[in-house]
Design a protein around this motif. Structure first.
Motif, PDB file in Angstrom:
ATOM      1  N   HIS A 123     -31.857 -15.713  28.084  1.00 13.60           N
ATOM      2  CA  HIS A 123     -32.990 -16.151  27.278  1.00 13.60           C
ATOM      3  C   HIS A 123     -33.489 -15.115  26.272  1.00 13.60           C
ATOM      4  CE1 HIS A 123     -33.162 -19.582  29.903  1.00 13.60           C
ATOM      5  NE2 HIS A 123     -33.302 -18.790  30.951  1.00 13.60           N
ATOM      6  N   CYS A 124     -33.486 -13.838  26.674  1.00 18.80           N
ATOM      7  CA  CYS A 124     -34.124 -12.841  25.811  1.00 18.80           C
ATOM      8  C   CYS A 124     -33.212 -11.685  25.407  1.00 18.80           C
ATOM      9  CB  CYS A 124     -35.376 -12.292  26.476  1.00 18.80           C
ATOM     10  SG  CYS A 124     -35.060 -11.457  28.046  1.00 18.80           S
ATOM     11  N   GLY A 125     -32.039 -11.557  26.015  1.00 17.91           N
ATOM     12  CA  GLY A 125     -31.105 -10.514  25.624  1.00 17.91           C
ATOM     13  C   GLY A 125     -31.404  -9.133  26.172  1.00 17.91           C
ATOM     14  N   ILE A 126     -32.267  -9.041  27.168  1.00 23.68           N
ATOM     15  CA  ILE A 126     -32.601  -7.743  27.774  1.00 23.68           C
ATOM     16  C   ILE A 126     -31.678  -7.504  28.968  1.00 23.68           C
ATOM     17  CG2 ILE A 126     -34.400  -6.447  28.990  1.00 23.68           C
ATOM     18  CD1 ILE A 126     -36.425  -7.926  27.236  1.00 23.68           C
ATOM     19  N   ALA A 127     -31.222  -6.261  29.106  1.00 22.86           N
ATOM     20  CA  ALA A 127     -30.313  -5.902  30.193  1.00 22.86           C
ATOM     21  C   ALA A 127     -30.968  -6.136  31.555  1.00 22.86           C
ATOM     22  CB  ALA A 127     -29.899  -4.440  30.067  1.00 22.86           C
ATOM     23  N   ARG A 128     -30.150  -6.420  32.549  1.00 18.46           N
ATOM     24  CA  ARG A 128     -30.633  -6.773  33.890  1.00 18.46           C
ATOM     25  C   ARG A 128     -31.520  -5.692  34.507  1.00 18.46           C
ATOM     26  NH1 ARG A 128     -27.037  -9.605  38.520  1.00 18.46           N
ATOM     27  NH2 ARG A 128     -28.783 -10.180  39.831  1.00 18.46           N
ATOM     28  N   LEU A 129     -31.112  -4.427  34.414  1.00 22.62           N
ATOM     29  CA  LEU A 129     -31.886  -3.348  35.043  1.00 22.62           C
ATOM     30  C   LEU A 129     -33.223  -3.093  34.360  1.00 22.62           C
ATOM     31  CD1 LEU A 129     -29.029  -0.805  35.831  1.00 22.62           C
ATOM     32  CD2 LEU A 129     -30.204  -2.354  37.412  1.00 22.62           C
ATOM     33  N   GLU A 130     -33.386  -3.523  33.143  1.00 22.07           N
ATOM     34  CA  GLU A 130     -34.626  -3.303  32.394  1.00 22.07           C
ATOM     35  C   GLU A 130     -35.500  -4.557  32.357  1.00 22.07           C
ATOM     36  OE1 GLU A 130     -33.272  -2.164  28.551  1.00 22.07           O
ATOM     37  OE2 GLU A 130     -32.094  -0.499  29.329  1.00 22.07           O
TER      38      GLU A 130
END
Length: 55
Positions: free
Chosen positions: A11-18
């Motif tokens: 949905h937003c393109g942010i990495a999993r750990l962040e």
């Protein structure tokens, strides 16, 4: 604009750990969600195009 990593949130393109919980107008509050196979492919191709045009 930077191209998200291929395995970033659908949905937003942010990495999993962040990620944690994030808000988008499309998905509202959401946890990290795996991208579709098409999103992964599109992101990889976009990163390749961006890398070759910067030379």
């Amino acid at each position: 604009m930077a191209v998200p990593a291929p395995n970033s949130c659908r949905h937003c393109g942010i990495a999993r750990l962040e990620h944690a919980q994030r808000w988008t107008t499309f998905a509202g509050w959401h946890p990290w969600t795996p991208p579709t196979q098409q999103q992964i492919k599109d992101r990889m191709l976009a990163r390749r195009r961006a890398r070759t045009t910067q030379l």
